[in-house]
Motif scaffolding. Structure first.
Motif, PDB file in Angstrom:
ATOM      1  N   TRP A   7      -3.939 -11.189   5.803  1.00 20.43           N
ATOM      2  CA  TRP A   7      -3.318 -11.271   4.677  1.00 20.43           C
ATOM      3  C   TRP A   7      -3.531 -12.145   3.468  1.00 20.43           C
ATOM      4  CZ3 TRP A   7       2.080  -9.772   7.773  1.00 20.43           C
ATOM      5  CH2 TRP A   7       1.889  -8.510   7.952  1.00 20.43           C
ATOM      6  N   THR A  24       0.986  -1.225   0.033  1.00 15.97           N
ATOM      7  CA  THR A  24       0.564  -0.227  -0.038  1.00 15.97           C
ATOM      8  C   THR A  24       1.209   1.520  -0.046  1.00 15.97           C
ATOM      9  OG1 THR A  24      -2.112   1.711   1.221  1.00 15.97           O
ATOM     10  CG2 THR A  24      -0.114   0.087   2.080  1.00 15.97           C
ATOM     11  N   HIS A  72      -8.915   4.690  -4.724  1.00 14.97           N
ATOM     12  CA  HIS A  72      -9.292   4.666  -3.685  1.00 14.97           C
ATOM     13  C   HIS A  72     -10.609   5.311  -3.226  1.00 14.97           C
ATOM     14  CE1 HIS A  72      -7.514   7.024  -0.551  1.00 14.97           C
ATOM     15  NE2 HIS A  72      -8.140   8.237  -0.981  1.00 14.97           N
ATOM     16  N   GLN A  88      -2.800   4.946  -4.901  1.00 18.32           N
ATOM     17  CA  GLN A  88      -4.574   5.124  -4.975  1.00 18.32           C
ATOM     18  C   GLN A  88      -5.148   6.096  -5.922  1.00 18.32           C
ATOM     19  OE1 GLN A  88      -3.972   7.022  -0.335  1.00 18.32           O
ATOM     20  NE2 GLN A  88      -3.701   5.378   0.380  1.00 18.32           N
ATOM     21  N   ARG A 128      -6.586  -4.062   0.872  1.00 13.45           N
ATOM     22  CA  ARG A 128      -5.826  -3.539  -0.064  1.00 13.45           C
ATOM     23  C   ARG A 128      -4.376  -4.682  -0.846  1.00 13.45           C
ATOM     24  NH1 ARG A 128      -4.487   1.166   4.920  1.00 13.45           N
ATOM     25  NH2 ARG A 128      -6.149   2.156   4.059  1.00 13.45           N
ATOM     26  N   THR A 167      -4.058 -10.480  12.097  1.00 13.84           N
ATOM     27  CA  THR A 167      -3.678  -9.660  11.425  1.00 13.84           C
ATOM     28  C   THR A 167      -3.245 -10.740  10.358  1.00 13.84           C
ATOM     29  OG1 THR A 167      -3.505  -7.985  12.709  1.00 13.84           O
ATOM     30  CG2 THR A 167      -2.323  -7.621  10.681  1.00 13.84           C
ATOM     31  N   THR A 213       7.055  -4.434   6.848  1.00 12.17           N
ATOM     32  CA  THR A 213       6.043  -4.414   8.858  1.00 12.17           C
ATOM     33  C   THR A 213       7.264  -5.109   9.883  1.00 12.17           C
ATOM     34  OG1 THR A 213       4.571  -5.536   8.559  1.00 12.17           O
ATOM     35  CG2 THR A 213       4.394  -3.180   7.326  1.00 12.17           C
ATOM     36  N   PRO A 248     -10.676  -0.379   1.508  1.00 10.36           N
ATOM     37  CA  PRO A 248     -10.877  -0.488   3.373  1.00 10.36           C
ATOM     38  C   PRO A 248      -9.830  -1.264   3.121  1.00 10.36           C
ATOM     39  CG  PRO A 248     -12.435  -1.976   2.149  1.00 10.36           C
ATOM     40  CD  PRO A 248     -12.004  -0.844   1.289  1.00 10.36           C
ATOM     41  N   THR A 249      -8.777  -1.431   4.684  1.00 12.33           N
ATOM     42  CA  THR A 249      -7.529  -1.518   5.029  1.00 12.33           C
ATOM     43  C   THR A 249      -7.251  -3.101   4.977  1.00 12.33           C
ATOM     44  OG1 THR A 249      -7.711  -0.740   7.078  1.00 12.33           O
ATOM     45  CG2 THR A 249      -5.696  -2.037   6.674  1.00 12.33           C
ATOM     46  N   GLN A 250      -8.763  -4.348   4.853  1.00  8.36           N
ATOM     47  CA  GLN A 250      -7.914  -5.555   4.431  1.00  8.36           C
ATOM     48  C   GLN A 250      -8.602  -5.944   3.030  1.00  8.36           C
ATOM     49  OE1 GLN A 250     -10.550  -3.638   6.316  1.00  8.36           O
ATOM     50  NE2 GLN A 250     -12.857  -5.091   6.247  1.00  8.36           N
TER      51      GLN A 250
END
Length: 285
Positions: A60, A13, A24, A18, A31, A56, A46, A27-29
């Motif tokens: 992914w 991300t 854009h 975007q 990307r 989490t 990360t 949602p995070t889940q």
């Protein structure tokens, strides 16, 4: 299963993507799922800063197919703070956390600090021997002696070969060939390692990190040698993963695809990349 070359970026991300490469807002889940339409590998940078929760990581995994490749970086606590010594507890926590990735966990990426030199190789050997053989390891060293002292290089190679671990080159030679021309380049100039080029693979799953410039033409020009090397690896039956970086990473996904296309022009039997999910919803009108 045909020949596979996986390509990817340093993240899945990025603000610059975007609305241009990825829808854009997203949602995070979602990307990673959209990124996986562009590239079929990603660097797990990360995890260096914090070990994620298994929940989490399960999110992914759900966004990617089983043949998507994560190269997950070991926590800084393990590699930089404790320098691979007395790390049983954080390593167990890390391996438990990434378990939901299953086959997507292509390699554990052991990025060592520049101060980790030839004298520390026995420590690395001990660490690698103790890891469960359920995971492959790929080691990135930044001490210049490994690149300039043939004996130090050979010792490291033999330690890696003993456990079928790969040596990850981070090729910054094209980047450092000329002075920086932008803020992003100036920033990378002070942070990225400046090391001699290394192009040898130790295993059947080589991993390469390549840093280009902000100018896409310069980036493409600088990776030319990797096209031949990668094509050669594929013909030898290896399955490489190549990560394309630029100082600002604004076009990294399109550049990674272009690298794949250029290798495919040399090796036509190479399986194609996925088709990106359209950014604009297609309508009939």
């Amino acid at each position: 299963m045909g020949m596979r070359l996986h390509v990817g970026c340093a993240m899945w991300t990025h603000k610059a993507w975007q609305g241009r490469l990825l829808p854009h807002p997203l949602p995070t889940q979602e990307r990673l799922r959209h990124y996986a339409g562009w590239c079929d590998a990603v660097e797990g940078n990360t995890t260096f800063y914090a070990t994620p929760t298994p929940d989490t990581v399960a999110v992914w995994a759900r966004q990617t197919s089983p043949d998507f490749r994560f190269v997950v970086k070991l926590p800084k606590l393990v590699t930089h703070e404790r320098r691979l010594t007395d790390v049983n507890a954080p390593m167990r926590a890390f391996l438990d956390a990434i378990e939901p990735l299953g086959p997507r966990a292509h390699a554990l990426w052991v990025q060592l600090p520049g101060s980790f030199g030839p004298a520390d190789v026995p420590t690395l050997a001990r660490f690698l021997r103790r890891l469960p053989d359920t995971h492959r390891c790929a080691v990135e060293v930044r001490h210049p002696a490994f690149f300039t002292d043939p004996r130090a290089g050979r010792e490291l190679e033999s330690v890696l070969a003993a456990v079928d671990a790969e040596w990850i080159p981070f090729d910054t030679t094209a980047f450092f060939a000329d002075p920086p021309t932008s803020d992003a380049e100036r920033d990378a100039w002070t942070k990225k390692p400046r090391l001699p080029l290394r192009t040898a693979a130790l295993t059947d799953r080589p991993i390469v990190r390549y840093l280009g410039r902000d100018d896409p033409d310069r980036t493409v020009e600088g990776w030319r040698r990797w096209l031949d090397i990668t094509a050669g690896w594929l013909r030898e039956g290896r399955s490489p993963t190549v990560f394309i970086h630029t100082p600002d990473n604004a076009d990294a996904p399109t550049l990674a695809r272009r690298f794949h296309d250029e290798v495919r022009a040399r090796v036509p039997t190479l399986a194609p990349l996925p088709e990106p999910i359209p950014v604009e919803p297609t309508t009939l009108f």
